[in-house]
Scaffold this active site. Structure first.
Site, PDB file in Angstrom:
ATOM      1  CG  ASP A  10      -0.323   0.178   2.538  1.00  0.00           C
ATOM      2  OD1 ASP A  10       0.933   0.223   2.601  1.00  0.00           O
ATOM      3  OD2 ASP A  10      -1.043   0.292   3.540  1.00  0.00           O
ATOM      4  CB  CYS A  67       1.011  -2.476   4.728  1.00  0.00           C
ATOM      5  SG  CYS A  67       0.853  -3.601   6.122  1.00  0.00           S
ATOM      6  CB  THR A  69       2.454  -2.884  10.868  1.00  0.00           C
ATOM      7  OG1 THR A  69       1.200  -3.302  10.294  1.00  0.00           O
ATOM      8  CG2 THR A  69       2.275  -1.551  11.590  1.00  0.00           C
ATOM      9  CG  HIS A 100       9.854 -25.102  11.980  1.00  0.00           C
ATOM     10  ND1 HIS A 100       9.889 -25.174  13.360  1.00  0.00           N
ATOM     11  CD2 HIS A 100      11.079 -25.507  11.555  1.00  0.00           C
ATOM     12  CE1 HIS A 100      11.081 -25.615  13.761  1.00  0.00           C
ATOM     13  NE2 HIS A 100      11.832 -25.815  12.673  1.00  0.00           N
ATOM     14  CG  HIS A 135       8.320 -28.857  10.543  1.00  0.00           C
ATOM     15  ND1 HIS A 135       8.078 -28.451  11.841  1.00  0.00           N
ATOM     16  CD2 HIS A 135       9.658 -29.044  10.433  1.00  0.00           C
ATOM     17  CE1 HIS A 135       9.228 -28.381  12.488  1.00  0.00           C
ATOM     18  NE2 HIS A 135      10.203 -28.736  11.663  1.00  0.00           N
TER      19      HIS A 135
HETATM   20  C1  RB5 Z   1      -1.752   2.631   6.692  1.00  0.00           C
HETATM   21  O1  RB5 Z   1      -1.747   3.823   7.435  1.00  0.00           O
HETATM   22  C2  RB5 Z   1      -1.507   1.446   7.612  1.00  0.00           C
HETATM   23  O2  RB5 Z   1      -2.594   1.276   8.462  1.00  0.00           O
HETATM   24  C3  RB5 Z   1      -1.258   0.202   6.805  1.00  0.00           C
HETATM   25  O3  RB5 Z   1      -0.169   0.411   5.947  1.00  0.00           O
HETATM   26  C4  RB5 Z   1      -0.906  -1.046   7.585  1.00  0.00           C
HETATM   27  O4  RB5 Z   1       0.126  -0.820   8.476  1.00  0.00           O
HETATM   28  C5  RB5 Z   1      -2.018  -1.786   8.177  1.00  0.00           C
HETATM   29  O5  RB5 Z   1      -1.837  -2.849   8.787  1.00  0.00           O
END
Ligand code: RB5
Length: 144
Positions: A10, A67, A69, A100, A135
């Site tokens: 994203d 993204c 996180t 695994h 596994h």
């Molecule tokens: C975007 O602001 C953020 O929420 C997205 O990139 C992601 O981290 C969501 O899990």
């Protein structure tokens, strides 16, 4: 593994995606960029579903999703049957997710890992094979 891979992000993973694409191409991969193509805000589930569907239907054996996180991407990708998506912020988890869990989608966050760590995570994840053995039964049990 074959040298074909699909990658998507994203807006929050857009800058890191460009760097990872270059890195993967330097490693000899034929990289399919599933977008996004700009840092304009974009809802990550659209990209996660597209990449996950293409891995699930075997157009690609592995995918990478970035993204902010890695979390939203992995939650979404794991809704698709046959997908084993993992969020990794360290190389040990990346290696073990292959050995695994036979992870087929790697997720991480541009807001969490730096460029050099992200490249190390990708490299170890791409170069590590599934160990099968004990596994295999467990991975098969995931799908019920
Ligand atoms: C975007 O602001 C953020 O929420 C997205 O990139 C992601 O981290 C969501 O899990």
């Amino acid at each position: 593994m074959d040298k074909k891979i699909i990658i998507g992000s994203d807006h929050a993973g857009f800058n890191l995606k460009s760097k990872i694409i270059t890195f993967l191409e330097e490693m000899g991969f034929d990289v399919c960029d599933a977008g996004v193509n700009s840092p304009e805000p974009f809802d990550y589930p659209y990209i996660a579903k597209d990449v996950a569907n293409k891995v699930a239907n075997k157009e690609f054996s592995r995918g990478i999703l970035i993204c902010g996180t890695g979390i939203g991407m992995s939650i979404t990708a794991n809704k698709i049957k046959g997908i084993r998506a993992v969020v990794c912020s360290d190389t040990t988890s990346a290696k073990l997710s292959r050995q695994h869990n036979d992870a087929n989608i790697l997720c991480f966050g541009e807001r969490i890992v730096g460029e050099y760590l992200a490249k190390d995570i990708c490299k170890v994840w791409l170069e590590t094979e599934f160990q099968a053995e004990r596994h295999l039964k467990r991975v098969n049990l995931i799908e019920g």
